[in-house]
Enzyme design. Structure first.
Site, PDB file in Angstrom:
ATOM      1  N   LEU A 102       0.891  -1.151   0.000  1.00 35.39           N
ATOM      2  CA  LEU A 102       0.000   0.000   0.000  1.00 35.39           C
ATOM      3  C   LEU A 102       0.929   1.202   0.000  1.00 35.39           C
ATOM      4  CD1 LEU A 102      -2.740  -0.957   2.633  1.00 35.39           C
ATOM      5  CD2 LEU A 102      -3.095  -0.638   0.183  1.00 35.39           C
ATOM      6  N   ASP A 103       0.719   2.161  -0.899  1.00 37.43           N
ATOM      7  CA  ASP A 103       1.666   3.262  -0.994  1.00 37.43           C
ATOM      8  C   ASP A 103       1.561   4.193   0.213  1.00 37.43           C
ATOM      9  OD1 ASP A 103      -0.286   5.338  -1.517  1.00 37.43           O
ATOM     10  OD2 ASP A 103      -0.450   4.568  -3.546  1.00 37.43           O
ATOM     11  N   PHE A 104       2.465   5.143   0.277  1.00 36.10           N
ATOM     12  CA  PHE A 104       2.618   6.041   1.426  1.00 36.10           C
ATOM     13  C   PHE A 104       1.310   6.739   1.792  1.00 36.10           C
ATOM     14  CE2 PHE A 104       4.124  10.073   3.380  1.00 36.10           C
ATOM     15  CZ  PHE A 104       4.953   9.561   4.371  1.00 36.10           C
ATOM     16  N   SER A 106      -1.784   5.704   1.013  1.00 31.14           N
ATOM     17  CA  SER A 106      -2.916   4.788   1.115  1.00 31.14           C
ATOM     18  C   SER A 106      -2.976   4.156   2.502  1.00 31.14           C
ATOM     19  CB  SER A 106      -2.820   3.697   0.041  1.00 31.14           C
ATOM     20  OG  SER A 106      -2.859   4.267  -1.250  1.00 31.14           O
ATOM     21  N   ARG A 202      -4.847   4.394  -8.717  1.00 34.02           N
ATOM     22  CA  ARG A 202      -4.512   5.814  -8.884  1.00 34.02           C
ATOM     23  C   ARG A 202      -4.271   6.134 -10.359  1.00 34.02           C
ATOM     24  NH1 ARG A 202      -3.737   8.324  -4.022  1.00 34.02           N
ATOM     25  NH2 ARG A 202      -3.341   6.981  -2.222  1.00 34.02           N
TER      26      ARG A 202
END
Length: 255
Positions: A102-104, A106, A202
């Site tokens: 999960l990105d920064f 999210s 995204r």
């Protein structure tokens, strides 16, 4: 599997720490010193030692759920000193492997496991992942058509990480979606997909000029966040483990 990855997966070493130990001559594979992080090793066959201590692969496995908050990286260490999930997790989970990323910016459900085979099987599966998303602007008919039919983008850089080398991307049809709010200012929807890699969602909405301002994973297959507070972790329930065992047995039969 690469030697540095093998060490990072089965110990508390980060990938960078594993690289350094290998290059500095502290790693032996089958009694021979190996100084190349890319050396290939085979689980269950090769025996790996770091500073004289054997790296052991467990037959049994444990899976936990972490409700990741925004502002944490899914990595063991960050050269820029930013906070990682391992700064929040109990130290006993230091060697657990995240199932995907999960990105920064999210948040939400992140599975972690202490067995690389299980983590890899889950990561590469087409099991359903459900996300709750908030975007700027309206959900258009073109977006809905792409969610239903899929699409291919030659330029999928919008919405991606600035350092990503991925330029084009194929988006499979979503498994499902439900619009909860649709207004000119912002819209909220739940989507079900079976991958979610490389900031896929995204990039998808960015291709229509819509910025994703909130993204939260709320379930992975039959495993849900339920009432788990943000920044907290828990072990799988018995029913969740039963579903996981069933999935792994099916995978084993198909390989």
């Amino acid at each position: 599997m690469r030697l540095n990855k093998y060490i990072a997966h089965h110990s508390s070493y980060s990938r960078r720490e594993a690289d350094k130990a290998i290059i500095d001559g502290y790693v032996r594979v089958n009694s021979e010193i190996q100084d190349n992080p890319a050396t290939q090793v085979q689980e269950g066959v090769d025996i790996v030692y770091v500073s004289g201590k054997q790296i052991r692969v467990k037959d049994k496995y444990t899976v936990i759920i972490y409700n990741k908050p925004k502002g944490e990286l899914v990595t063991k260490s960050d050269p820029k000193g930013r906070k990682t999930i391992y700064d929040s997790l109990d130290k006993k989970f230091r060697h657990f492997i995240p199932v995907g990323r999960l990105d920064f910016a999210s948040e939400g459900l992140l599975l972690l496991c202490d067995a690389s085979k299980v983590a890899t099987a889950l990561m590469n599966s087409d099991l359903e992942r459900i996300y709750k998303i908030k975007i700027k602007g309206e959900i258009t008919s073109d977006m809905e058509e792409a969610m239903l039919k899929g699409m291919v983008l030659e330029d999928a850089t919008a919405g991606g990480h600035s350092h990503s080398k991925i330029t084009s991307m194929e988006f499979k049809p979503f498994l499902g979606y439900k619009i909860q709010k649709n207004t000119p200012n912002y819209s909220i929807l739940k989507v079900a997909i079976n991958e979610g890699k490389n900031r896929e969602l995204r990039r998808f909405f960015a291709s229509f000029g819509a910025e994703v301002v909130d993204l939260k994973r709320i379930s992975f297959a039959e495993i849900g966040l339920n009432n788990l507070p943000t920044g907290k972790s828990r072990f799988l329930s018995r029913s969740e483990y039963n579903a996981l065992h069933k999935f792994l047995k099916t995978e084993a039969k198909n390989t």
